[in-house]
Motif scaffolding. Sequence first.
Motif, PDB file in Angstrom:
ATOM      1  N   GLY A   8      50.919  30.666  36.213  1.00 10.67           N
ATOM      2  CA  GLY A   8      50.266  31.960  35.962  1.00 10.67           C
ATOM      3  C   GLY A   8      49.222  31.847  34.871  1.00 10.67           C
ATOM      4  O   GLY A   8      48.111  32.385  34.977  1.00 10.67           O
ATOM      5  N   ALA A   9      49.563  31.106  33.803  1.00 13.45           N
ATOM      6  CA  ALA A   9      48.634  30.932  32.681  1.00 13.45           C
ATOM      7  C   ALA A   9      47.384  30.165  33.118  1.00 13.45           C
ATOM      8  O   ALA A   9      46.257  30.553  32.785  1.00 13.45           O
ATOM      9  N   MET A  10      47.594  29.084  33.893  1.00 23.60           N
ATOM     10  CA  MET A  10      46.458  28.280  34.348  1.00 23.60           C
ATOM     11  C   MET A  10      45.568  29.068  35.323  1.00 23.60           C
ATOM     12  O   MET A  10      44.357  28.881  35.373  1.00 23.60           O
ATOM     13  N   GLN A  11      46.204  29.964  36.070  1.00 24.23           N
ATOM     14  CA  GLN A  11      45.458  30.840  36.994  1.00 24.23           C
ATOM     15  C   GLN A  11      44.456  31.702  36.204  1.00 24.23           C
ATOM     16  O   GLN A  11      43.297  31.855  36.588  1.00 24.23           O
ATOM     17  N   ILE A  12      44.918  32.215  35.041  1.00 20.80           N
ATOM     18  CA  ILE A  12      44.052  33.034  34.177  1.00 20.80           C
ATOM     19  C   ILE A  12      42.916  32.171  33.609  1.00 20.80           C
ATOM     20  O   ILE A  12      41.744  32.571  33.614  1.00 20.80           O
ATOM     21  N   LYS A  40      58.419  29.339  26.008  1.00 20.50           N
ATOM     22  CA  LYS A  40      58.851  30.715  26.302  1.00 20.50           C
ATOM     23  C   LYS A  40      57.689  31.582  26.791  1.00 20.50           C
ATOM     24  O   LYS A  40      57.855  32.466  27.614  1.00 20.50           O
ATOM     25  N   ASP A  41      56.492  31.351  26.229  1.00 22.25           N
ATOM     26  CA  ASP A  41      55.328  32.105  26.700  1.00 22.25           C
ATOM     27  C   ASP A  41      54.048  31.321  26.441  1.00 22.25           C
ATOM     28  O   ASP A  41      54.006  30.446  25.580  1.00 22.25           O
ATOM     29  N   TYR A  42      53.037  31.637  27.232  1.00 22.37           N
ATOM     30  CA  TYR A  42      51.747  30.956  27.141  1.00 22.37           C
ATOM     31  C   TYR A  42      50.686  31.910  26.618  1.00 22.37           C
ATOM     32  O   TYR A  42      50.567  33.032  27.125  1.00 22.37           O
ATOM     33  N   VAL A  61      46.803  45.212  29.943  1.00 24.49           N
ATOM     34  CA  VAL A  61      47.294  46.206  28.975  1.00 24.49           C
ATOM     35  C   VAL A  61      46.537  45.952  27.662  1.00 24.49           C
ATOM     36  O   VAL A  61      46.504  44.823  27.171  1.00 24.49           O
ATOM     37  N   PRO A  62      45.916  46.989  27.083  1.00 25.25           N
ATOM     38  CA  PRO A  62      45.131  46.787  25.844  1.00 25.25           C
ATOM     39  C   PRO A  62      46.053  46.703  24.625  1.00 25.25           C
ATOM     40  O   PRO A  62      46.107  47.618  23.805  1.00 25.25           O
ATOM     41  N   THR A  63      46.804  45.606  24.494  1.00 28.95           N
ATOM     42  CA  THR A  63      47.852  45.528  23.463  1.00 28.95           C
ATOM     43  C   THR A  63      47.323  45.372  22.043  1.00 28.95           C
ATOM     44  O   THR A  63      47.952  45.809  21.099  1.00 28.95           O
ATOM     45  N   GLY A  64      46.194  44.669  21.866  1.00 24.78           N
ATOM     46  CA  GLY A  64      45.708  44.449  20.496  1.00 24.78           C
ATOM     47  C   GLY A  64      44.201  44.346  20.467  1.00 24.78           C
ATOM     48  O   GLY A  64      43.639  43.373  19.974  1.00 24.78           O
ATOM     49  N   LEU A  65      43.533  45.369  21.003  1.00 23.01           N
ATOM     50  CA  LEU A  65      42.064  45.315  21.109  1.00 23.01           C
ATOM     51  C   LEU A  65      41.384  45.129  19.757  1.00 23.01           C
ATOM     52  O   LEU A  65      40.347  44.485  19.657  1.00 23.01           O
ATOM     53  N   VAL A  72      47.315  40.241  30.004  1.00 23.40           N
ATOM     54  CA  VAL A  72      47.064  40.164  31.451  1.00 23.40           C
ATOM     55  C   VAL A  72      48.407  39.944  32.138  1.00 23.40           C
ATOM     56  O   VAL A  72      49.194  39.085  31.722  1.00 23.40           O
ATOM     57  N   VAL A  73      48.682  40.734  33.178  1.00 21.15           N
ATOM     58  CA  VAL A  73      49.958  40.604  33.888  1.00 21.15           C
ATOM     59  C   VAL A  73      49.723  39.889  35.216  1.00 21.15           C
ATOM     60  O   VAL A  73      48.937  40.338  36.049  1.00 21.15           O
ATOM     61  N   ILE A  74      50.409  38.758  35.398  1.00 23.01           N
ATOM     62  CA  ILE A  74      50.344  37.999  36.658  1.00 23.01           C
ATOM     63  C   ILE A  74      51.751  37.979  37.222  1.00 23.01           C
ATOM     64  O   ILE A  74      52.680  37.511  36.564  1.00 23.01           O
ATOM     65  N   GLY A  75      51.909  38.476  38.444  1.00 19.99           N
ATOM     66  CA  GLY A  75      53.273  38.664  38.956  1.00 19.99           C
ATOM     67  C   GLY A  75      53.892  39.734  38.074  1.00 19.99           C
ATOM     68  O   GLY A  75      53.372  40.828  37.948  1.00 19.99           O
ATOM     69  N   LYS A  76      55.008  39.386  37.424  1.00 18.16           N
ATOM     70  CA  LYS A  76      55.590  40.348  36.479  1.00 18.16           C
ATOM     71  C   LYS A  76      55.519  39.815  35.055  1.00 18.16           C
ATOM     72  O   LYS A  76      56.117  40.372  34.143  1.00 18.16           O
ATOM     73  N   LYS A  77      54.800  38.688  34.890  1.00 14.20           N
ATOM     74  CA  LYS A  77      54.780  38.028  33.587  1.00 14.20           C
ATOM     75  C   LYS A  77      53.536  38.402  32.775  1.00 14.20           C
ATOM     76  O   LYS A  77      52.422  38.353  33.283  1.00 14.20           O
ATOM     77  N   PRO A  78      53.752  38.776  31.485  1.00  8.76           N
ATOM     78  CA  PRO A  78      52.605  39.112  30.623  1.00  8.76           C
ATOM     79  C   PRO A  78      52.061  37.874  29.894  1.00  8.76           C
ATOM     80  O   PRO A  78      52.824  37.008  29.466  1.00  8.76           O
TER      81      PRO A  78
END
Length: 431
Positions: A8-12, A40-42, A61-65, A72-78
């Motif tokens: 998912g991360a590489m897709q982004i 745990k996360d990328y 989701v604008p979490t920390g503009l 960015v959500v890919i599948g269900k992963k943020p």
Amino acid sequence: MSDALKQGAMQIVRRLYEAGFEAYLVGGCVRDEQLGRPVKDYDIATSAHPDKVQGLFERTVPTGLQHGTVTVVIGKKPYEVTTFRREGGYEAFRRPTEVEYIDSLTEDLQRRDFTMNAMAIDQSGDLIDPFDGLKDLKRGVLRCVGQAEERFGEDALRMMRCLRFASEYGLRVEQATWDALNSGISLLRHIAMERIRAELERMVGGSDPNRALELLAESRALRHVKQELLLSGLDKETEWPPLSRLMKMEHRLAFIYIRLEADPADVEADMIKLTFSRQQMETVKRIVAAHTVLVFGLDDATEWDEESYLRRRWIAAALTYGVSALRTLREIYLLEPAPIRTDNVKVGRAVDVWRRLGPVWLEQMPVSALAELAVGGKELMGHLGVKGGPWTGRLLHRLLEAAALGELCNDKETLLAAAREHYDKMQENDE
């Protein structure tokens, strides 16, 4: 799980490249991959500004503009995607006052805390390592990027992170970094207690809690936080048994407090200051309270070395503080050949008996809580023909203790018959 997460991360990363922007995996995920540890996360860093990132992906989701971060959500992963940035001055030794977007990955990596966290991976899977983070990891060294005084002065929490990383990853803190940490340690007074707690929790609950305690003691870090802590006394302790034998962070913390001779009220005050949850605090407090009650007054007891007396104490503590607290306490007692540092021979011998027989006694208990007792408060009142009052709880507890010790059968008839006798005695004593 980790493979799907990375895909998912590489897709982004590739999507951003295709749109004409630079994009890389950065930070902890790169470090952990190099070490062969689970990720745990990328996190992703890019030359694209937040509005461009939002335009390229369906779900964001604008979490920390304000810091240039879009989730960015890919599948269900943020995934956190952050624009390359340069940070201006820092306020309160924690937060940048201004963030400026830039085009350079190297300059973005330069503002990070340690060399091992300043590496990146590009869309082809190649490592970019301008500050020799991988070399430091291979040498087992933790080193700040650039001037350590500057890094710690920008964000004082980095000093706690330094201690955590060194213990968790088994690294030696490079001398200049260690010197800067020791000279700047008083800046921790600017850091919120919940941030200190989060680092401490991960240190004590981590893979090498003993190394964490050693580093906390050497740096005297806990003497410099916003509020005075009983835990700061751990820098007087030098030798600890292997705490990793205790599986849970709360159990390790309970042992630390027991070693510091804390009473339950002190534990509560300390853990409230550190913003631990109510549940965590109760768990630790129960274990410390059980220990305190067990050893308190042993000096004055005439029959202290009789097994039956020690059994009675152990079971009474289990009924008050819970069977699980006593099981953990026994694990704590097993940590050291000489149980909980004490010159008191009576305590030493008693602990030895509890280590050997405690689990057997807990297994043999026919009941361990009021809910399991064959009678309740209403039945007692009906049987005795007396209105309820403080006596009800006291009497139920006496019956529970007698049933748990096997002195009374846990059946209604036996308990009600015994209740009359106990009630009469209580009345005599109150008169």
